[in-house]
Scaffold this active site. Structure first.
Site, PDB file in Angstrom:
ATOM      1  N   LYS A   1      39.150  56.234  33.834  1.00  0.00           N
ATOM      2  CA  LYS A   1      38.978  55.232  32.765  1.00  0.00           C
ATOM      3  C   LYS A   1      37.551  55.176  32.204  1.00  0.00           C
ATOM      4  O   LYS A   1      37.370  54.926  31.012  1.00  0.00           O
ATOM      5  CB  LYS A   1      39.397  53.843  33.265  1.00  0.00           C
TER       6      LYS A   1
ATOM      7  N   ASP B   1      44.527  46.940  29.398  1.00  0.00           N
ATOM      8  CA  ASP B   1      44.660  46.154  30.633  1.00  0.00           C
ATOM      9  C   ASP B   1      44.198  44.706  30.422  1.00  0.00           C
ATOM     10  O   ASP B   1      44.813  43.771  30.954  1.00  0.00           O
ATOM     11  CB  ASP B   1      43.804  46.755  31.765  1.00  0.00           C
TER      12      ASP B   1
END
Ligand code: ATR
Length: 261
Positions: free
Chosen positions: A75, A109
């Protein structure tokens, strides 16, 4: 679930990249969503070692992939790869969703956590890794009173400082006075419980696990009669937001939930 090394990846439209990636439920979740939308988009799981991230993404773009999701440990590399990111993603410093043609990145997220977390503050966040970054920024932007505990306290302090969030680092995972607790640690993935005294939790405490799969954390909370939310709503919501960000269409979340349960 099948997966491939990035050099052997079949042509496709979207993919989840990670290392390891073989346990990911994203391919069946996305495939079910596309089918329900009447689309023939293909979504694959592709293993990409961190050191080969940039090379792999260029290769996948050439194969015709339009977008990718990135999971552990990619990420931060995904964030650095992008030419453009939105403000929340910039603050988090990590991205789970990329659009390849224009090198845009976002972190779904954080909004997925906001959309699936029905708890109230004060919130105790457990853990100071990649998932905690998104959760802490989301709570900070929502103005929720937040406390943070991490096994390694110095890491929690460094995280609060680097994110510039208004969270207080505490010495132990103490539930007294908390109305919600969110587990972002990877303890459950290793089958380990956290050193929590559940008898200190108030009756209405909401217990939220960010990771999916077996969770000693949720088992303990449920044994104490507390309301518990597993990692599947977050998985589904971050995937649904990614689909909309890539394609502009709104997928059916219940179909996606059916596919991952
Ligand atoms: P992710 O990107 O999934 O959040 P990570 O960056 O590796 O994963 O972070 C893992 C987090 O889980 C860390 O906060 C880690 O605590 P430390 O900073 O002390 O390492 C936490 N963690 C992992 N296993 C744990 C365990 N058994 N008990 C408590 N915390 C644990």
């Amino acid at each position: 679930m099948s997966w491939s090394e990035w050099r052997d990846a079949p042509p496709g439209d979207f993919a989840v990249l990670g290392d390891p990636v073989k346990h990911s439920r994203s391919p069946r979740m996305h495939t079910a969503a596309y089918k329900a939308l009447g689309r023939s988009w293909r979504y694959n799981a592709v293993r990409v070692p961190l050191s080969e991230f940039d090379e792999a993404v260029v290769h996948l773009a050439r194969l015709g992939y339009r977008g990718v999701n990135c999971t552990v440990p990619l990420k931060e590399a995904a964030f650095r790869w992008a030419d453009e990111v939105d403000a929340t993603t910039r603050r988090i410093g990590a991205a789970n969703t990329l659009r390849l043609a224009d090198r845009h990145a976002t972190n779904t997220d954080a909004p997925a956590f906001v959309n699936t977390f029905a708890g109230k503050g004060p919130v105790l966040v457990l853990g100071a890794g990649g998932t905690a970054r998104a959760v802490l920024v989301a709570l900070d932007e929502a103005g929720v009173r937040t406390f943070l505990w991490n096994r390694t306290r110095a890491k929690a302090e460094a995280l609060v400082e680097s994110l510039r969030v208004a969270a207080d680092v505490i010495e132990g995972p103490h539930l007294a006075g908390m109305r919600s607790v969110v587990n972002t640690t990877s303890a459950s993935l290793q089958g380990e419980a956290l050193p929590i005294d559940w008898s200190m939790a108030g009756a209405g405490t909401l217990v939220y696990e960010a990771a999916y799969g077996p969770s000693p954390f949720l088992d303990a909370a449920q044994a104490h009669g507390l309301e518990a939310v597993d990692g599947l709503p977050l998985l589904v919501e971050q995937g649904a937001l990614a689909i909309t960000w890539w394609t502009g269409v709104e997928p059916d979340r219940s179909v996606m939930m059916e596919a991952v349960r």
